[in-house]
Design a protein around this motif. Sequence first.
Motif, short mmCIF file in Angstrom:
data_model
loop_
_atom_site.label_atom_id
_atom_site.label_comp_id
_atom_site.label_asym_id
_atom_site.label_seq_id
_atom_site.Cartn_x
_atom_site.Cartn_y
_atom_site.Cartn_z
N ALA A 28 0.79 -1.27 0.07
CA ALA A 28 -0.05 0.03 0.03
C ALA A 28 0.68 1.21 -0.04
CB ALA A 28 -0.76 0.05 1.10
N ASP A 29 0.30 2.16 -0.80
CA ASP A 29 1.22 3.49 -0.77
C ASP A 29 0.93 4.28 0.61
OD1 ASP A 29 2.10 3.88 -3.74
OD2 ASP A 29 0.12 3.29 -3.50
N ILE A 30 -0.32 4.32 1.33
CA ILE A 30 -0.53 4.79 2.30
C ILE A 30 -1.45 3.97 3.36
CG2 ILE A 30 -1.58 6.88 3.61
CD1 ILE A 30 -1.11 8.48 1.48
N VAL A 31 -0.89 3.77 4.55
CA VAL A 31 -1.89 3.01 5.51
C VAL A 31 -2.36 3.91 6.78
CG1 VAL A 31 -2.06 1.07 6.94
CG2 VAL A 31 -0.76 0.68 5.00
N CYS A 32 -3.50 4.04 6.71
CA CYS A 32 -3.97 4.89 7.99
C CYS A 32 -4.60 3.86 9.07
CB CYS A 32 -5.40 5.81 7.67
SG CYS A 32 -4.84 6.84 6.04
N VAL A 33 -3.84 4.08 10.43
CA VAL A 33 -4.42 3.41 11.47
C VAL A 33 -4.99 4.33 12.48
CG1 VAL A 33 -2.54 1.73 11.45
CG2 VAL A 33 -2.11 3.75 12.49
N GLN A 34 -5.91 3.70 13.31
CA GLN A 34 -6.79 4.44 14.20
C GLN A 34 -6.88 3.62 15.47
OE1 GLN A 34 -8.87 3.54 11.07
NE2 GLN A 34 -7.58 5.03 10.18
N ASN A 35 -7.25 4.35 16.71
CA ASN A 35 -7.34 3.74 18.05
C ASN A 35 -5.96 3.30 18.28
OD1 ASN A 35 -8.68 3.65 20.04
ND2 ASN A 35 -10.17 1.81 19.41
N LEU A 36 -4.87 3.86 18.43
CA LEU A 36 -3.60 3.38 18.73
C LEU A 36 -3.75 2.66 20.33
CD1 LEU A 36 -1.41 5.71 16.83
CD2 LEU A 36 -2.34 3.78 16.20
N ALA A 66 -7.28 6.16 22.53
CA ALA A 66 -7.50 6.74 21.00
C ALA A 66 -6.01 6.83 20.15
CB ALA A 66 -8.09 8.16 21.08
N GLY A 67 -5.83 8.01 19.59
CA GLY A 67 -4.62 8.30 18.81
C GLY A 67 -4.69 7.61 17.45
N VAL A 68 -3.96 8.27 16.42
CA VAL A 68 -4.26 7.99 15.21
C VAL A 68 -2.55 8.01 14.62
CG1 VAL A 68 -6.49 8.55 14.62
CG2 VAL A 68 -4.72 10.18 14.47
N GLY A 69 -2.74 7.41 13.19
CA GLY A 69 -1.49 7.39 12.55
C GLY A 69 -1.48 7.05 10.95
N LEU A 70 -0.40 7.28 10.32
CA LEU A 70 -0.09 7.33 9.15
C LEU A 70 1.17 6.44 8.62
CD1 LEU A 70 -1.13 10.86 7.84
CD2 LEU A 70 -2.36 8.92 7.30
N TYR A 71 1.22 5.58 7.92
CA TYR A 71 2.14 4.95 7.36
C TYR A 71 2.38 5.41 5.81
CZ TYR A 71 2.63 2.21 11.54
OH TYR A 71 2.77 1.68 12.87
N CYS A 72 3.66 6.14 5.59
CA CYS A 72 3.67 6.58 4.19
C CYS A 72 5.07 6.08 3.48
CB CYS A 72 3.71 8.18 4.18
SG CYS A 72 2.23 8.97 5.19
N ARG A 73 4.64 5.72 2.07
CA ARG A 73 5.81 5.12 1.60
C ARG A 73 6.55 6.45 0.95
NH1 ARG A 73 6.95 0.29 0.76
NH2 ARG A 73 5.16 -1.41 0.83
N LYS A 74 5.87 7.37 0.45
CA LYS A 74 6.49 8.49 0.01
C LYS A 74 6.24 9.88 1.15
CE LYS A 74 6.38 11.85 -3.77
NZ LYS A 74 5.77 12.54 -5.04
N ILE A 75 7.29 10.21 1.35
CA ILE A 75 7.38 11.41 2.53
C ILE A 75 6.29 12.55 1.87
CG2 ILE A 75 8.58 13.10 3.95
CD1 ILE A 75 10.85 11.22 3.67
N PRO A 76 5.35 13.02 2.94
CA PRO A 76 4.65 13.92 2.29
C PRO A 76 5.43 15.43 2.53
CG PRO A 76 3.92 12.74 4.38
CD PRO A 76 5.03 12.36 4.14
N LYS A 77 4.60 16.28 1.73
CA LYS A 77 5.10 17.66 1.80
C LYS A 77 4.90 18.19 3.00
CE LYS A 77 5.78 17.92 -2.83
NZ LYS A 77 7.12 18.23 -3.25
#
Length: 253
Positions: A28-36, A66-77
């Motif tokens: 996946a290019d981006i994986v969004c995770v929630q409820n860490l 709670a808490g949320v996260g993002l796993y990104c293959r390409k670094i965001p701007k």
Amino acid sequence: MKIASVNVNGIQGAVERGFLDWLAEQDADIVCVQNLKAKSFELDESILYPEGYEGYFLDAAEDGFAGVGLYCRKIPKAIMYGLGFEQCDNEGRFLQADYDRFSVASFLMPDDPHAKQRFIASYSDYLNKLRRKRRQYIICGSWYIAHKTIDLAHWSEHQSTPGFRPEERAFMDQVFGPMGFVDTFREVVRDAGHYTYWPLLAQDTPRHRQDGWRTDYQITGPELAKSVTDAWIDREATFSEYAPLIVEYDLTL
């Protein structure tokens, strides 16, 4: 572009049950995770920076919450932490990655009915403003609301159950109606029997029983919705009571 979103219901427990192995297999290019349910400083490097990904996290002020996260293959701007109102930001409920053409957010609605109603008031203001912007957005996460009768089993028994109350469904009607957002999963899959949450299902049990709820969404505006090419729920992933929602878009980061 492939985006996955999942409520891990405790990132450390999910890792013990195979989350990182699942992540490595997704491409996946981006994986969004929630409820860490953990603060980022408590997490191992293997969780913060899995191979091939850069991890970004917004912690809740309260421990184990709670808490949320993002796993990104390409670094965001850029990364945007929170939405500027206390209930969202202190509870770690919204994290956004900005790219050239669009933004991708990981989002977690409160599950408590009273907290949810307070949150919806401020969140609705944000969504209304968002649609007036020229920038495009994909918001991924757990809303703790099943929108239509096809989105949960035995719906007639749950009309007063939190997550399917009339006022909650009316809010979703506004999101996918006058506010102008699109439920990307329903751009591809129109029939009933597709769920992302099984309240009473053991985490290590295959999701073949059809008594779940679809409470997780990837939403976007009508322009980006045209780019949706496929969408599915990974019922074989059993590291949480929630199953990952995966959507493919004819887009590049």
